[in-house]
Design a protein around this motif. Sequence first.
Motif, PDB file in Angstrom:
ATOM      1  N   GLY A  50       0.811  -1.213   0.000  1.00 31.63           N
ATOM      2  CA  GLY A  50       0.000   0.000   0.000  1.00 31.63           C
ATOM      3  C   GLY A  50       0.837   1.252   0.000  1.00 31.63           C
ATOM      4  O   GLY A  50       1.969   1.266   0.494  1.00 31.63           O
ATOM      5  N   VAL A  51       0.295   2.298  -0.598  1.00 37.86           N
ATOM      6  CA  VAL A  51       0.880   3.637  -0.493  1.00 37.86           C
ATOM      7  C   VAL A  51      -0.227   4.548   0.021  1.00 37.86           C
ATOM      8  O   VAL A  51      -1.399   4.385  -0.336  1.00 37.86           O
ATOM      9  CB  VAL A  51       1.437   4.147  -1.839  1.00 37.86           C
ATOM     10  N   PHE A  52       0.153   5.518   0.861  1.00 38.15           N
ATOM     11  CA  PHE A  52      -0.841   6.292   1.584  1.00 38.15           C
ATOM     12  C   PHE A  52      -0.520   7.774   1.532  1.00 38.15           C
ATOM     13  O   PHE A  52       0.621   8.174   1.353  1.00 38.15           O
ATOM     14  CB  PHE A  52      -0.896   5.836   3.047  1.00 38.15           C
ATOM     15  N   THR A  53      -1.541   8.601   1.733  1.00 39.01           N
ATOM     16  CA  THR A  53      -1.380  10.043   1.703  1.00 39.01           C
ATOM     17  C   THR A  53      -0.301  10.518   2.682  1.00 39.01           C
ATOM     18  O   THR A  53      -0.101   9.911   3.737  1.00 39.01           O
ATOM     19  CB  THR A  53      -2.707  10.749   2.044  1.00 39.01           C
ATOM     20  N   MET A 238      -5.200   6.533  -0.904  1.00 38.63           N
ATOM     21  CA  MET A 238      -4.643   5.213  -0.662  1.00 38.63           C
ATOM     22  C   MET A 238      -4.658   4.418  -1.956  1.00 38.63           C
ATOM     23  O   MET A 238      -5.625   4.478  -2.712  1.00 38.63           O
ATOM     24  CB  MET A 238      -5.473   4.473   0.397  1.00 38.63           C
ATOM     25  N   VAL A 239      -3.580   3.707  -2.219  1.00 39.23           N
ATOM     26  CA  VAL A 239      -3.564   2.721  -3.296  1.00 39.23           C
ATOM     27  C   VAL A 239      -3.101   1.404  -2.687  1.00 39.23           C
ATOM     28  O   VAL A 239      -2.072   1.352  -2.010  1.00 39.23           O
ATOM     29  CB  VAL A 239      -2.622   3.111  -4.444  1.00 39.23           C
ATOM     30  N   VAL A 240      -3.880   0.349  -2.904  1.00 39.34           N
ATOM     31  CA  VAL A 240      -3.561  -0.968  -2.359  1.00 39.34           C
ATOM     32  C   VAL A 240      -3.462  -1.974  -3.502  1.00 39.34           C
ATOM     33  O   VAL A 240      -4.281  -1.953  -4.424  1.00 39.34           O
ATOM     34  CB  VAL A 240      -4.636  -1.424  -1.353  1.00 39.34           C
ATOM     35  N   ALA A 241      -2.448  -2.829  -3.451  1.00 35.60           N
ATOM     36  CA  ALA A 241      -2.302  -3.903  -4.434  1.00 35.60           C
ATOM     37  C   ALA A 241      -2.315  -5.241  -3.714  1.00 35.60           C
ATOM     38  O   ALA A 241      -1.727  -5.388  -2.637  1.00 35.60           O
ATOM     39  CB  ALA A 241      -0.991  -3.741  -5.209  1.00 35.60           C
ATOM     40  N   MET A 242      -2.995  -6.233  -4.313  1.00 35.69           N
ATOM     41  CA  MET A 242      -3.074  -7.575  -3.749  1.00 35.69           C
ATOM     42  C   MET A 242      -2.711  -8.594  -4.822  1.00 35.69           C
ATOM     43  O   MET A 242      -3.170  -8.485  -5.964  1.00 35.69           O
ATOM     44  CB  MET A 242      -4.484  -7.858  -3.218  1.00 35.69           C
ATOM     45  N   ALA A 243      -1.876  -9.571  -4.462  1.00 35.49           N
ATOM     46  CA  ALA A 243      -1.428 -10.599  -5.408  1.00 35.49           C
ATOM     47  C   ALA A 243      -1.734 -11.977  -4.836  1.00 35.49           C
ATOM     48  O   ALA A 243      -1.156 -12.378  -3.820  1.00 35.49           O
ATOM     49  CB  ALA A 243       0.065 -10.455  -5.685  1.00 35.49           C
ATOM     50  N   SER A 244      -2.626 -12.708  -5.503  1.00 36.36           N
ATOM     51  CA  SER A 244      -3.060 -14.013  -4.974  1.00 36.36           C
ATOM     52  C   SER A 244      -2.014 -15.102  -5.161  1.00 36.36           C
ATOM     53  O   SER A 244      -1.998 -16.093  -4.434  1.00 36.36           O
ATOM     54  CB  SER A 244      -4.365 -14.438  -5.651  1.00 36.36           C
ATOM     55  N   GLY A 245      -1.156 -14.973  -6.176  1.00 36.87           N
ATOM     56  CA  GLY A 245      -0.152 -15.995  -6.461  1.00 36.87           C
ATOM     57  C   GLY A 245      -0.702 -17.218  -7.165  1.00 36.87           C
ATOM     58  O   GLY A 245       0.027 -18.191  -7.399  1.00 36.87           O
ATOM     59  N   LEU A 246      -1.984 -17.183  -7.564  1.00 30.13           N
ATOM     60  CA  LEU A 246      -2.634 -18.373  -8.111  1.00 30.13           C
ATOM     61  C   LEU A 246      -2.331 -18.616  -9.588  1.00 30.13           C
ATOM     62  O   LEU A 246      -2.769 -19.623 -10.150  1.00 30.13           O
ATOM     63  CB  LEU A 246      -4.145 -18.285  -7.889  1.00 30.13           C
ATOM     64  N   ALA A 247      -1.573 -17.732 -10.219  1.00 28.83           N
ATOM     65  CA  ALA A 247      -1.183 -17.969 -11.617  1.00 28.83           C
ATOM     66  C   ALA A 247      -0.141 -19.083 -11.705  1.00 28.83           C
ATOM     67  O   ALA A 247       0.047 -19.693 -12.757  1.00 28.83           O
ATOM     68  CB  ALA A 247      -0.640 -16.692 -12.246  1.00 28.83           C
ATOM     69  N   GLY A 248       0.571 -19.334 -10.600  1.00 34.55           N
ATOM     70  CA  GLY A 248       1.519 -20.446 -10.551  1.00 34.55           C
ATOM     71  C   GLY A 248       2.883 -20.181 -11.143  1.00 34.55           C
ATOM     72  O   GLY A 248       3.653 -21.116 -11.369  1.00 34.55           O
ATOM     73  N   ASN A 249       3.224 -18.925 -11.374  1.00 34.53           N
ATOM     74  CA  ASN A 249       4.561 -18.595 -11.889  1.00 34.53           C
ATOM     75  C   ASN A 249       5.596 -18.640 -10.774  1.00 34.53           C
ATOM     76  O   ASN A 249       5.261 -18.653  -9.590  1.00 34.53           O
ATOM     77  CB  ASN A 249       4.554 -17.198 -12.504  1.00 34.53           C
ATOM     78  N   GLU A 250       6.864 -18.697 -11.159  1.00 36.53           N
ATOM     79  CA  GLU A 250       7.945 -18.575 -10.175  1.00 36.53           C
ATOM     80  C   GLU A 250       7.890 -17.174  -9.568  1.00 36.53           C
ATOM     81  O   GLU A 250       7.508 -16.208 -10.233  1.00 36.53           O
ATOM     82  CB  GLU A 250       9.309 -18.796 -10.845  1.00 36.53           C
ATOM     83  N   ALA A 251       8.259 -17.052  -8.313  1.00 39.24           N
ATOM     84  CA  ALA A 251       8.160 -15.768  -7.624  1.00 39.24           C
ATOM     85  C   ALA A 251       8.894 -14.675  -8.392  1.00 39.24           C
ATOM     86  O   ALA A 251      10.050 -14.839  -8.788  1.00 39.24           O
ATOM     87  CB  ALA A 251       8.716 -15.879  -6.214  1.00 39.24           C
ATOM     88  N   LEU A 252       8.209 -13.563  -8.589  1.00 37.78           N
ATOM     89  CA  LEU A 252       8.783 -12.447  -9.348  1.00 37.78           C
ATOM     90  C   LEU A 252       9.708 -11.599  -8.488  1.00 37.78           C
ATOM     91  O   LEU A 252       9.436 -11.327  -7.325  1.00 37.78           O
ATOM     92  CB  LEU A 252       7.658 -11.565  -9.892  1.00 37.78           C
ATOM     93  N   SER A 253      10.800 -11.186  -9.102  1.00 37.28           N
ATOM     94  CA  SER A 253      11.726 -10.234  -8.500  1.00 37.28           C
ATOM     95  C   SER A 253      12.441  -9.547  -9.657  1.00 37.28           C
ATOM     96  O   SER A 253      12.248  -9.913 -10.817  1.00 37.28           O
ATOM     97  CB  SER A 253      12.740 -10.933  -7.592  1.00 37.28           C
TER      98      SER A 253
END
Length: 409
Positions: A50-53, A238-253
């Motif tokens: 999240g990013v906030f005011t 406020m901006v919030v991002a959520m990542a379920s991880g259900l696509a099954g790819n290798e962890a992104l970095s």
Amino acid sequence: MTRDAFVTVADGTVTTPRGFKAWGLYCGLKKSGRNDLGAIVCEVPAAAAGVFTTNAFQAAPLKVTREALAVDGRMQAILVNSGNANACTGAQGEADAREMRDLFAKAIGVSEHLVGVTSTGVIGELLPMDKVRSGVAELAPKVVPSAEGGEEFCQAILTTDLVKKEICVRVTVDGKEVTIAGAAKGSGMIHPNMATMLGFMTTDANIEPAELQKLLSGVTDQTFNMITVDGDTSTNDMVVAMASGLAGNEALSAQHKDYEAFKEAFNFVAEVLAKAIARDGEGATKLIEVTVTGAESDESARAIVKTVIGSSLVKSAVFGADANWGRIIAAVGRAGQPVNPETVDIRMGDIQFLQQSKPVRFSEEEAAEYLKRDTIQFFIALNIGSGKATGWGCDLTYEYVRINAAYRT
């Protein structure tokens, strides 16, 4: 941005990425009868960021959501109300925000720290919690994994907005289809510095919370923080991002071979939402896009862009179709950033106004015709460095004054 690595999903919503569902309904917080309570829920605890005011008077829901993210960087739901900001409401406002969180967590069967809350609307009034309680009880069982749910959620977050703002794209990561979607609200009190601005991004990508936070913070600086409608930074941004991880790819970095493609798609979603907010500015008739190049640094370019798009004189000139480039150069000069008064170029679309700080003859008729468009582009080249930035705003109209002269009534 090449945009070659991803495709836009027609009719996609925040529920399109795997694992997400949403809904929205009316519980009596708005006079209009439009949806005023909504939620996004993930089937699993999602990596979250999240990013906030930076406004010193942060609304109670922001405090609660920041605390939730600090536990383990994961979130399973975000509950949103419009019509009341629950800002500057003291201890009672904070207690109400926590009760909202606790009620929804219990209703969907998850731990309290996995639920974020946010609010938008009038500042300084306590939430009518009887309406919130009944609304939460009705909302929880209706949250569904469908496009309809995403649409109802979009309607629930609007205040003075005239249109909903959403976008969805797909990108390939490790040979797997990854989806990124977003929804936002914002029309007035927009001058983010992480207005009233709320953004929600969902993805089924596998990415750890720390990596998602780093990505969201960087992207926000180039998108949501590069818009302005009226120069006012809200208590509730406020901006919030959520990542379920259900696509099954290798962890992104950053080291992942497909990270840049994912980042490009993520940035595109944020940019589309940011531009939609600027275009829907209260009373606005035109989107203004300002690009600065040749600045001493990217930070300097960003400061100049926001000074120009935030100038009431520039905004008024665009509304009146007056090609008064003197207002632009004046804004550049007062931005407090390094410039060489002898090397500045300015053009509007393909119409050159200034070259090496010397006026260029142009057709007033051609300029007036250009200013009738719904998107007006200004290009400012400082020619002293390699810094660059683009930002978005809107014109200043009589309607903006009318809306804000009677916001509470």
